[in-house]
Design an enzyme around this catalytic site. Structure first.
Site, mmCIF file in Angstrom:
data_model
loop_
_atom_site.group_PDB
_atom_site.id
_atom_site.type_symbol
_atom_site.label_atom_id
_atom_site.label_comp_id
_atom_site.label_asym_id
_atom_site.label_seq_id
_atom_site.Cartn_x
_atom_site.Cartn_y
_atom_site.Cartn_z
ATOM 1 N N CYS A 1 -0.281 1.423 7.300
ATOM 2 C CA CYS A 1 -1.113 1.538 6.031
ATOM 3 C C CYS A 1 -2.351 2.057 6.051
ATOM 4 O O CYS A 1 -2.482 3.177 5.242
ATOM 5 C CB CYS A 1 -0.852 0.265 4.980
ATOM 6 S SG CYS A 1 0.902 -0.208 4.705
ATOM 7 N N GLU B 1 0.850 -1.143 -0.178
ATOM 8 C CA GLU B 1 0.003 0.053 0.006
ATOM 9 C C GLU B 1 0.855 0.996 0.003
ATOM 10 O O GLU B 1 0.604 2.280 -0.626
ATOM 11 C CB GLU B 1 -0.920 -0.097 1.067
ATOM 12 C CG GLU B 1 -1.824 -1.113 1.342
ATOM 13 C CD GLU B 1 -1.387 -2.327 2.109
ATOM 14 O OE1 GLU B 1 -2.247 -3.370 2.543
ATOM 15 O OE2 GLU B 1 -0.215 -2.262 2.093
#
Length: 162
Positions: free
Chosen positions: A95, A61
């Site tokens: 993330c 991510e």
């Protein structure tokens, strides 16, 4: 927090994230893939690079957010809210916070945190649904378990499935 059902486009984009994850495994890298999608355009598609770069923040991510950073910075808040992040594994605390900080409002993921071995979890019994209202700037739309079995197969191939 909004949890919704996947669209046909979600299924298609997740297939691309899963494909990049399998390609990474085949080359000896970590098999977590991610993709940023906006208005029928893939802004970034890549895999977890923590092992190959030595950068422990290089989760899939984070890699795609960094790759698309210039483009994302040129977008309005409303445009960023239209971006969807696809990932083959439920995002971790780091993330999730980065996704929210950037202004992305929709996250689609395959394998759930509970599908991974407990030793690889950052925090026990904490998932994105619980973190969403605590660590995000406004609620995220979550679409969990899209192609979950394929996500679990990636974890199994890496020896990381619970």
């Amino acid at each position: 927090m909004n949890i919704n059902l996947p669209t046909p486009e979600d299924e298609l984009m997740m297939e691309a994230a899963i494909a990049i994850a399998w390609k990474a495994i085949a080359s000896g890298s970590s098999g977590v893939g991610a993709l940023l999608h906006w208005r029928n355009e893939i802004l970034a598609l890549d895999h977890n690079q923590a092992g190959e770069t030595g950068d422990l923040t290089a989760h899939a991510e984070m890699v795609v957010i960094r790759q698309a950073a210039k483009r994302l910075n040129q977008m309005s808040a409303a445009e960023k809210a239209e971006v969807t992040l696809y990932t083959t594994l439920e995002p971790c605390l780091m993330c999730l916070s980065a996704i929210s900080l950037v202004g992305i409002k929709r996250v689609v993921y395959a394998a759930l945190v509970e599908d991974a071995v407990a030793t690889d979890r950052l925090a026990q019994d904490i998932n994105i649904e619980k973190m969403n209202p605590l660590l995000t700037r406004g609620s995220l739309e979550l679409i969990p378990g899209v192609q979950r079995e394929a996500g679990k197969a990636l974890l199994a191939q890496m020896g990381k499935q619970a």
